[in-house]
Design an enzyme around this catalytic site. Structure first.
Site, PDB file in Angstrom:
ATOM      1  N   GLU A  42       4.716  13.952   0.231  1.00 44.63           N
ATOM      2  CA  GLU A  42       4.176  13.990  -1.127  1.00 44.63           C
ATOM      3  C   GLU A  42       3.952  15.424  -1.595  1.00 44.63           C
ATOM      4  O   GLU A  42       4.198  15.755  -2.764  1.00 44.63           O
ATOM      5  CB  GLU A  42       2.872  13.196  -1.185  1.00 44.63           C
ATOM      6  CG  GLU A  42       3.094  11.702  -1.012  1.00 44.63           C
ATOM      7  CD  GLU A  42       1.804  10.914  -0.898  1.00 44.63           C
ATOM      8  OE1 GLU A  42       1.867   9.687  -0.953  1.00 44.63           O
ATOM      9  OE2 GLU A  42       0.725  11.531  -0.751  1.00 44.63           O
TER      10      GLU A  42
ATOM     11  N   HIS B 172      19.749   1.728  -8.025  1.00 44.09           N
ATOM     12  CA  HIS B 172      18.714   1.285  -8.966  1.00 44.09           C
ATOM     13  C   HIS B 172      17.479   0.744  -8.241  1.00 44.09           C
ATOM     14  O   HIS B 172      16.768  -0.101  -8.756  1.00 44.09           O
ATOM     15  CB  HIS B 172      19.256   0.221  -9.927  1.00 44.09           C
ATOM     16  CG  HIS B 172      20.493   0.619 -10.663  1.00 44.09           C
ATOM     17  ND1 HIS B 172      20.469   1.381 -11.805  1.00 44.09           N
ATOM     18  CD2 HIS B 172      21.803   0.373 -10.400  1.00 44.09           C
ATOM     19  CE1 HIS B 172      21.698   1.569 -12.231  1.00 44.09           C
ATOM     20  NE2 HIS B 172      22.539   0.978 -11.389  1.00 44.09           N
TER      21      HIS B 172
ATOM     22  N   LYS C 197      -5.625   4.051   6.935  1.00 48.78           N
ATOM     23  CA  LYS C 197      -4.539   4.745   6.231  1.00 48.78           C
ATOM     24  C   LYS C 197      -3.855   5.806   7.087  1.00 48.78           C
ATOM     25  O   LYS C 197      -4.495   6.543   7.842  1.00 48.78           O
ATOM     26  CB  LYS C 197      -5.086   5.419   4.963  1.00 48.78           C
ATOM     27  CG  LYS C 197      -5.587   4.475   3.895  1.00 48.78           C
ATOM     28  CD  LYS C 197      -4.470   3.664   3.264  1.00 48.78           C
ATOM     29  CE  LYS C 197      -3.496   4.512   2.480  1.00 48.78           C
ATOM     30  NZ  LYS C 197      -4.131   5.223   1.349  1.00 48.78           N
TER      31      LYS C 197
ATOM     32  N   SER D  96      -7.196   8.889   5.366  1.00 47.74           N
ATOM     33  CA  SER D  96      -8.060   8.736   4.197  1.00 47.74           C
ATOM     34  C   SER D  96      -9.500   9.025   4.580  1.00 47.74           C
ATOM     35  O   SER D  96      -9.954   8.665   5.673  1.00 47.74           O
ATOM     36  CB  SER D  96      -7.945   7.308   3.651  1.00 47.74           C
ATOM     37  OG  SER D  96      -8.992   7.024   2.739  1.00 47.74           O
TER      38      SER D  96
END
Length: 475
Positions: A298, A164, A291, A285
């Site tokens: 992804e 969870h 970043k 980025s």
């Protein structure tokens, strides 16, 4: 013999040519050209099969085979010819027949004796799927080898196992990696099943009713590498279960890759910082210089939707078709080709990213050291003292609540406070509450104890060795 007025495979029945836009709409060479190597292989087998039944002479077989060799070599070496000659080809079958006629004259038309494009495309497509499954298995072996290498290197590193998305119990990092390996191992089995489902030769089925020339179907199947022939001509030309099987296998791989990706996206976040992503599989980025984004993961996660979409697309196409071949089946290939290509790239990227990832042992150990992860061990301690598990569970829950109210770590509560909750607590209680003890206790096969994980690593290595020895795949 009357000269043909055009080179369409079906034009004699019609007075007028097809509408220009419809003609473009119904063509498929732009994508089924991918089946050209299989089409030529089937043509070779068919030419050889026509000789024993008296359709071809020995000389005609030799001429046809030589012409097919020439077409194949030119298609491989002359991309411009393939583009220009294929520009107005209706499909891959039309392309090859026209090229044969250019090489052989009217003899080129003779090869189509007794056969239909319906059985041709079904055979070509099956051959493609058999090869495609082998290619995907090869890539999966590479991914499994990367996971195995990381599991071997991290066999002593604990981490916080979660359910969870909440910290649950300590596990070994290698146990986590092996969990993903098991999923991809099941994918190997699904791919093998998909290849087995495609392994039946439709040639000799005609358009739907069979062949009128006593063709030797088993000989053709053997010539093409099939282990058997299809059992029913009507089913053979319309069956695409083998394509569904492959798409289902690809969807399973994509789903497992997406779940792996989700884990690594989370692990790469500053909140977790479990991993250092490899520069080669990361991006930055355009605005924020600091970043380092997990874009490889992804994108893998995002692309999984394409694969399940391809499966759903074919299922939807097939669900309402009458028995036998329908032109709707032309829509079976583009989505499968795209899914095959996407999954191949997804596996390759995932394998590279896994191999280049560095795990932060300090962060993993710190998370695993959270005393809350040992609550189940506390309940097990009471069970060993003779307390029924449900009562033990309740008692440890009350210990946790008491520690929270006192602002203390629950494993450091004084014995007198513990015994107010249950007299079964004794002085040896806290000594059993360590990460090492929790891990060691899970020594059942498949558990996270170091000895069980070592056995699982050996088992995975053995399975990979057997698979590669059987198939020739290389990690």
């Amino acid at each position: 013999m009357t000269e043909r007025k055009d080179d369409r495979l079906w034009g004699g029945r019609f007075e007028r040519p097809p509408n220009e836009h419809f003609d473009a709409f119904q063509r498929s060479f732009s994508f089924d050209r991918r089946l050209l190597p299989y089409e030529i292989a089937v043509d070779r087998a068919w030419a050889r099969a026509l000789e024993p039944i008296g359709i071809f002479s020995t000389s005609e077989v030799q001429q046809t085979l030589a012409a097919l060799d020439k077409i194949e070599k030119r298609a491989q070496s002359d991309a411009e010819w393939l583009e220009t000659s294929g520009a107005d080809a209706e499909d891959v079958h039309h392309f090859v027949e026209r090229a044969l006629v250019e090489e052989l004259g009217p003899l080129g038309w003779k090869l189509h004796t007794g056969r239909s494009r319906n059985e041709l495309v079904a055979t070509d497509f099956r051959l493609f799927v058999i090869d495609a499954t082998a290619q995907t298995q090869q890539k999966l072996v590479t991914l499994l080898a990367a996971l195995l290498t990381q599991a071997q290197a991290s066999s002593s590193i604990p981490m916080a196992g979660m359910t969870h998305m909440q910290h649950a119990q300590p596990i070994l990092l290698s146990h986590f990696l092996l969990a993903h390996s098991e999923a991809f191992s099941r994918d190997l089995t699904r791919l093998q099943n998909a290849a087995a489902g495609a392994d039946a030769c439709p040639m000799g089925s005609g358009a739907l009713a069979g062949n009128s020339f006593a063709i030797d179907r088993k000989s053709i199947a053997s010539d093409l590498g099939f282990s058997k022939i299809t059992a029913n001509s009507l089913d053979a030309v319309s069956d695409r279960d083998f394509a569904l099987d492959y798409l289902f296998a690809l969807s399973g791989i994509a789903t497992h890759l997406s779940r792996l990706a989700e884990d690594f996206v989370i692990f790469a976040s500053q909140e977790f910082s479990y991993v250092v992503l490899p520069d080669e599989f990361s991006t930055g980025s355009s605005l924020m210089p600091q970043k380092k984004n997990p874009d490889c993961w992804e994108l893998i996660r995002g692309k999984s939707g394409r694969i399940t979409g391809a499966l759903l697309s074919l299922l939807t196409t097939l669900k309402g078709l009458p028995t036998s071949y329908q032109r709707d089946l032309q829509e079976d290939k583009e989505a499968l080709f795209a899914a095959h290509d996407q999954v191949s790239d997804m596996i390759w990227v995932a394998a590279g990213a896994i191999a280049g990832t560095k795990f932060r042992e300090d962060r993993l150990r710190a998370a695993a050291a959270n005393p809350a992860l040992l609550a189940t061990e506390g309940a097990d301690y009471l069970v060993r003292k003779g307390i029924p598990f449900r009562q033990a569970h309740d008692a440890v829950g009350r210990v946790l609540r008491e520690a929270e109210q006192q602002g203390r770590v629950w494993t450091e509560l004084p014995l007198r406070d513990l015994q107010k909750i249950s007299p079964a607590f004794a002085a040896d209680f806290s000594s059993d509450l360590t990460v090492e003890a929790a891990l060691a206790a899970k020594k059942v096969p498949g558990g996270t104890a170091p000895e069980s994980v070592r056995a699982a690593i050996t088992d995975l290595q053995d399975r990979l060795n057997k698979f590669t020895n059987k198939t020739g795949a290389k990690p």
